[in-house]
Design a protein around this motif. Structure first.
Motif, mmCIF file in Angstrom:
data_model
loop_
_atom_site.group_PDB
_atom_site.id
_atom_site.type_symbol
_atom_site.label_atom_id
_atom_site.label_comp_id
_atom_site.label_asym_id
_atom_site.label_seq_id
_atom_site.Cartn_x
_atom_site.Cartn_y
_atom_site.Cartn_z
ATOM 1 N N LEU A 96 0.737 -1.091 -0.040
ATOM 2 C CA LEU A 96 0.018 -0.038 -0.200
ATOM 3 C C LEU A 96 1.022 1.224 0.065
ATOM 4 N N GLY A 97 0.770 2.198 -0.784
ATOM 5 C CA GLY A 97 1.324 3.355 -1.053
ATOM 6 C C GLY A 97 2.702 3.358 -1.926
ATOM 7 N N TRP A 98 2.335 2.290 -2.783
ATOM 8 C CA TRP A 98 3.461 2.210 -3.879
ATOM 9 C C TRP A 98 2.769 1.700 -5.076
ATOM 10 N N ARG A 99 3.064 2.315 -6.283
ATOM 11 C CA ARG A 99 2.342 2.031 -7.563
ATOM 12 C C ARG A 99 3.563 1.910 -8.388
ATOM 13 N N ARG A 100 3.315 0.577 -9.121
ATOM 14 C CA ARG A 100 4.379 -0.096 -9.869
ATOM 15 C C ARG A 100 4.382 0.786 -11.182
ATOM 16 N N VAL A 101 5.556 1.160 -11.853
ATOM 17 C CA VAL A 101 6.166 1.617 -12.826
ATOM 18 C C VAL A 101 6.442 0.651 -13.959
ATOM 19 N N ARG A 102 7.190 -0.165 -13.433
ATOM 20 C CA ARG A 102 7.836 -1.273 -14.402
ATOM 21 C C ARG A 102 8.659 -2.350 -13.684
ATOM 22 N N GLY A 103 8.098 -3.608 -13.589
ATOM 23 C CA GLY A 103 9.145 -4.585 -12.700
ATOM 24 C C GLY A 103 8.719 -4.193 -11.010
ATOM 25 N N ALA A 104 10.072 -4.099 -10.660
ATOM 26 C CA ALA A 104 10.146 -3.778 -9.187
ATOM 27 C C ALA A 104 10.294 -2.162 -8.954
ATOM 28 N N ILE A 105 10.216 -1.423 -9.841
ATOM 29 C CA ILE A 105 10.551 0.048 -9.572
ATOM 30 C C ILE A 105 8.830 0.427 -9.537
ATOM 31 N N GLY A 106 8.776 1.740 -8.768
ATOM 32 C CA GLY A 106 7.567 2.071 -8.620
ATOM 33 C C GLY A 106 7.507 3.527 -8.089
ATOM 34 N N LEU A 107 6.432 4.108 -8.085
ATOM 35 C CA LEU A 107 6.261 5.503 -7.311
ATOM 36 C C LEU A 107 5.647 4.958 -5.777
ATOM 37 N N VAL A 108 6.256 6.123 -5.059
ATOM 38 C CA VAL A 108 5.828 6.046 -3.665
ATOM 39 C C VAL A 108 5.023 7.240 -3.350
ATOM 40 N N ASP A 109 3.918 6.955 -2.686
ATOM 41 C CA ASP A 109 3.070 8.069 -2.100
ATOM 42 C C ASP A 109 3.469 8.732 -0.851
ATOM 43 N N LEU A 110 4.101 9.776 -0.973
ATOM 44 C CA LEU A 110 4.756 10.253 -0.105
ATOM 45 C C LEU A 110 4.063 11.248 0.965
ATOM 46 N N GLU A 111 2.555 11.041 0.748
ATOM 47 C CA GLU A 111 1.677 11.443 1.653
ATOM 48 C C GLU A 111 1.234 10.438 2.830
ATOM 49 N N ALA A 112 1.708 9.246 2.535
ATOM 50 C CA ALA A 112 1.410 8.102 3.375
ATOM 51 C C ALA A 112 2.551 8.190 4.627
ATOM 52 N N PRO A 113 2.139 7.606 5.465
ATOM 53 C CA PRO A 113 3.342 7.313 6.494
ATOM 54 C C PRO A 113 4.244 6.792 6.056
ATOM 55 N N PRO A 114 5.576 6.992 6.399
ATOM 56 C CA PRO A 114 6.839 6.168 6.065
ATOM 57 C C PRO A 114 6.698 4.651 6.746
ATOM 58 N N GLN A 115 6.292 4.684 7.640
ATOM 59 C CA GLN A 115 6.210 3.281 8.497
ATOM 60 C C GLN A 115 5.400 2.374 7.586
ATOM 61 N N LEU A 116 4.621 2.927 6.946
ATOM 62 C CA LEU A 116 3.727 2.062 6.051
ATOM 63 C C LEU A 116 4.358 1.030 5.206
ATOM 64 N N LEU A 117 5.417 2.032 4.556
ATOM 65 C CA LEU A 117 6.280 1.102 3.371
ATOM 66 C C LEU A 117 7.688 0.719 4.061
#
Length: 190
Positions: A96-117
């Protein structure tokens, strides 16, 4: 437009002929590329600013060097997080808080609590700004020979020596493209 969307997740590597100083020897990870335009981040432009200075809590998750990178000349007051999730290439949804761009690389939702990821991330990079192109603009630059398009690897996102990334990415290519890695910084000195 399958050809256009297939560039998402790939690298744009500046050719020695590219005259724009914003992209001199730049390695750009394309985060989005479709008929509406393109968006990416420059992977090899570290700044002296610590991640914790602008995004509290995220600095502990950022890889070395733990600084903000200048992602490009557009919207320097905005931040993007790009992360590698080990095993993220397997097709699972990812954390949760990560969206795949390609393979194992993705964008992180920086509004999410860091502990979540925290437990899911293998590496994280924070970028101020991004590189953007309008519809057809990147395609025109590709036709003009401004960029090499190559496959990305998860390690590109978190290279501990970003100043060497341009040469390293080119060196791992096959054929003549690998030779471009030896191109001198200032050819007039040859």
């Amino acid at each position: 437009m399958t050809e256009v969307s297939s560039l998402t997740g790939r690298l744009l590597v500046a050719t020695p002929a590219l005259a724009d100083p914003n992209f001199d020897r730049a390695v750009v990870l394309l985060l989005d590329h479709d008929e509406e335009g393109s968006l990416g981040v420059v992977l090899n432009r570290p700044t002296p600013v610590d991640v914790n200075d602008i995004l509290e809590g995220w600095g502990d998750l950022a890889g070395e060097p733990g600084v903000v990178f200048q992602g490009g000349p557009v919207s320097l007051d905005s931040a993007l997080g790009v992360a590698v999730v080990p095993g993220g290439a397997s097709g699972e949804a990812g954390p949760l808080g990560w969206r795949r761009v390609r393979g194992a690389i993705g964008l992180v939702d920086l509004e999410a609590p860091p502990q979540l990821l925290a437990s899911a991330l293998g590496s994280l990079r924070i970028f101020a700004g991004y590189a953007g192109w309008g519809p057809g603009q990147l395609e025109d630059e590709l036709v003009d020979g401004a960029w090499y398009v190559v496959e990305s690897e998860p390690g590109d996102v978190s290279s501990p020596c970003p100043e060497r990334l341009w040469r390293e990415v080119l060196r791992r290519q096959r054929g003549e493209l690998a030779m471009v890695a030896t191109y001198p910084d200032d050819p007039s000195l040859n």
